[in-house]
Design a protein around this motif. Structure first.
Motif, PDB file in Angstrom:
ATOM      1  N   ALA A 160      39.921  56.629  79.177  1.00  0.00           N
ATOM      2  CA  ALA A 160      40.503  55.674  78.224  1.00  0.00           C
ATOM      3  C   ALA A 160      39.930  55.918  76.831  1.00  0.00           C
ATOM      4  CB  ALA A 160      40.190  54.256  78.678  1.00  0.00           C
ATOM      5  N   GLU A 164      40.087  54.629  72.604  1.00  0.00           N
ATOM      6  CA  GLU A 164      40.487  53.528  71.726  1.00  0.00           C
ATOM      7  C   GLU A 164      39.934  53.750  70.329  1.00  0.00           C
ATOM      8  OE1 GLU A 164      40.676  49.609  73.992  1.00  0.00           O
ATOM      9  OE2 GLU A 164      39.372  49.159  72.276  1.00  0.00           O
ATOM     10  N   THR A 210      39.540  51.986  66.538  1.00  0.00           N
ATOM     11  CA  THR A 210      39.639  50.763  65.740  1.00  0.00           C
ATOM     12  C   THR A 210      39.346  51.117  64.293  1.00  0.00           C
ATOM     13  OG1 THR A 210      38.643  49.639  67.626  1.00  0.00           O
ATOM     14  CG2 THR A 210      38.838  48.363  65.621  1.00  0.00           C
ATOM     15  N   VAL A 236      44.830  48.421  66.776  1.00  0.00           N
ATOM     16  CA  VAL A 236      43.984  49.282  67.617  1.00  0.00           C
ATOM     17  C   VAL A 236      44.876  50.338  68.285  1.00  0.00           C
ATOM     18  CG1 VAL A 236      42.424  49.314  69.603  1.00  0.00           C
ATOM     19  CG2 VAL A 236      42.396  47.371  68.023  1.00  0.00           C
ATOM     20  N   GLN A 237      44.449  51.598  68.220  1.00  0.00           N
ATOM     21  CA  GLN A 237      45.204  52.686  68.857  1.00  0.00           C
ATOM     22  C   GLN A 237      44.626  52.897  70.257  1.00  0.00           C
ATOM     23  OE1 GLN A 237      47.664  54.913  67.272  1.00  0.00           O
ATOM     24  NE2 GLN A 237      47.704  53.140  65.932  1.00  0.00           N
ATOM     25  N   VAL A 238      45.422  52.671  71.264  1.00  0.00           N
ATOM     26  CA  VAL A 238      44.952  52.817  72.639  1.00  0.00           C
ATOM     27  C   VAL A 238      45.613  54.052  73.245  1.00  0.00           C
ATOM     28  CG1 VAL A 238      44.824  51.730  74.914  1.00  0.00           C
ATOM     29  CG2 VAL A 238      44.689  50.331  72.844  1.00  0.00           C
ATOM     30  N   SER A 239      44.808  54.905  73.873  1.00  0.00           N
ATOM     31  CA  SER A 239      45.352  56.130  74.434  1.00  0.00           C
ATOM     32  C   SER A 239      44.464  56.583  75.591  1.00  0.00           C
ATOM     33  CB  SER A 239      45.413  57.185  73.326  1.00  0.00           C
ATOM     34  OG  SER A 239      45.980  58.372  73.796  1.00  0.00           O
ATOM     35  N   SER A 240      44.579  57.850  75.928  1.00  0.00           N
ATOM     36  CA  SER A 240      43.762  58.431  76.988  1.00  0.00           C
ATOM     37  C   SER A 240      43.558  59.895  76.636  1.00  0.00           C
ATOM     38  CB  SER A 240      44.505  58.305  78.321  1.00  0.00           C
ATOM     39  OG  SER A 240      44.142  59.356  79.186  1.00  0.00           O
ATOM     40  N   THR A 245      45.159  60.085  69.698  1.00  0.00           N
ATOM     41  CA  THR A 245      45.939  58.968  69.143  1.00  0.00           C
ATOM     42  C   THR A 245      46.694  59.453  67.911  1.00  0.00           C
ATOM     43  OG1 THR A 245      44.120  58.379  67.662  1.00  0.00           O
ATOM     44  CG2 THR A 245      44.183  57.277  69.798  1.00  0.00           C
ATOM     45  N   GLY A 275      35.460  54.754  67.291  1.00  0.00           N
ATOM     46  CA  GLY A 275      36.196  55.370  68.386  1.00  0.00           C
ATOM     47  C   GLY A 275      35.397  55.204  69.665  1.00  0.00           C
ATOM     48  N   ARG A 276      36.112  54.982  70.771  1.00  0.00           N
ATOM     49  CA  ARG A 276      35.430  54.849  72.066  1.00  0.00           C
ATOM     50  C   ARG A 276      36.188  55.664  73.095  1.00  0.00           C
ATOM     51  NH1 ARG A 276      35.279  49.954  69.985  1.00  0.00           N
ATOM     52  NH2 ARG A 276      37.334  49.471  70.838  1.00  0.00           N
ATOM     53  N   ARG A 303      30.645  56.069  72.192  1.00  0.00           N
ATOM     54  CA  ARG A 303      31.303  55.643  70.963  1.00  0.00           C
ATOM     55  C   ARG A 303      30.825  56.432  69.755  1.00  0.00           C
ATOM     56  NH1 ARG A 303      27.890  51.450  68.801  1.00  0.00           N
ATOM     57  NH2 ARG A 303      29.566  50.301  67.779  1.00  0.00           N
TER      58      ARG A 303
END
Ligand code: OOG
Ligand code: MG
Length: 262
Positions: free
Chosen positions: A177, A179, A181, A187-191, A229, A241-242, A248
């Motif tokens: 996962a 993410e 910010t 928030v951009q969420v991706s993988s 992202t 970023g995480r 992070r």
């Protein structure tokens, strides 16, 4: 002056002046070989000023980025020490034109890569992995480019931040996962799956590009595998970023009156 030199000078000037090139300012139509030649000349200009090469980056390794920018091929660019912002450090918007940030995976290499070896595999050289943030800043107005232009423009490379390195243990990076910010942005969420299904696959593309266009990787170099992202515009505040299992990576953004000597 060769076309590669002319193009490199124009792009270098735009970067140093923080002034984007409008469509009328740039009439060169570059094929891939010419574009990488221009990129190499641009790097030579930076090295002459005392910067050091520290690795390579990939671009357009995710569908999200290809869609966002309207292109369909993987590209490679070159990183220098001047682009490297320390983790937790501060970026000054005055040093850039219209910077955007994107979340990436970074690899560090423990040994030189010999691209002429038939069984060469960049993955065999990895000694560490980290979450990373890349700051891109096209020298073309509105990020308006085709493949030739963005390659000549060193794939919009501008700056990067690398989180804490984790010793490489061959771990599976195929679906972590991710993410991003950034101030004032959703928030951009991706993988990490967004990066060619598995970021290590990007290294196979990089081997091909390195062989075709004379790119090098040495012990200690970094490879940015490309954004997971879409890139988002940078504003003042904290960017974070995480990536699951990797950790992070953070930096601050401010705007000064003058900027520094990039
Ligand atoms: C080109 C750079 C693309 C990535 O991670 O896909 C890139 C651009 O979008 O201006 O760095
Ligand atoms: Mg990138």
């Amino acid at each position: 002056m060769s076309e590669a030199s002319a193009v490199a000078e124009i792009l270098d000037g735009a970067r140093l002046a923080r002034k984007p090139l409008e469509p009328g300012d740039f009439s060169h139509d570059l094929d891939l070989a010419e574009a990488y030649r221009a990129q190499h000349v641009g790097m030579a200009l930076r090295l002459q000023r005392g910067e050091a090469a520290v690795g390579l980056k990939l671009g357009f390794t995710s569908k999200a980025k290809m869609r966002q920018m309207g292109v369909d091929s993987v590209i490679a660019g070159q990183l220098t020490d001047l682009m490297w912002i320390a983790e937790g450090g501060t970026l000054d918007l005055a040093d850039f034109i219209h910077p955007r940030v994107e979340l990436e995976v970074a690899f560090r290499l423990g040994s030189d890569v010999d691209f002429s070896a038939p069984n060469c595999d960049i993955a065999d050289h990895i000694d560490a992995v980290a979450p990373a943030l890349e700051i891109i800043d096209s020298r073309f107005a509105g990020f308006g480019f085709d493949l030739g232009k963005v390659i000549a423009d060193n794939t919009s490379a501008a700056a990067f931040v690398i989180g804490p390195w984790l010793t490489w243990d061959g771990r599976n990076l195929s679906n972590l996962a991710a993410e991003l910010t950034a101030p004032g942005q959703a928030v951009q969420v991706s993988s990490t799956a967004a990066i060619m299904g598995e970021p290590l696959r990007a290294l196979t593309e990089l081997r091909r590009l390195a062989r075709d266009h004379q790119l090098v990787l040495r012990a200690g170099d970094i490879v940015l595998a490309g954004a997971a992202t879409e890139a988002v515009a940078l504003g003042e505040g904290t960017v974070e970023g995480r990536i699951a299992q990797l950790g992070r990576v953070v930096f601050q953004v401010k705007r000064s009156e003058k900027g520094s000597a990039l």
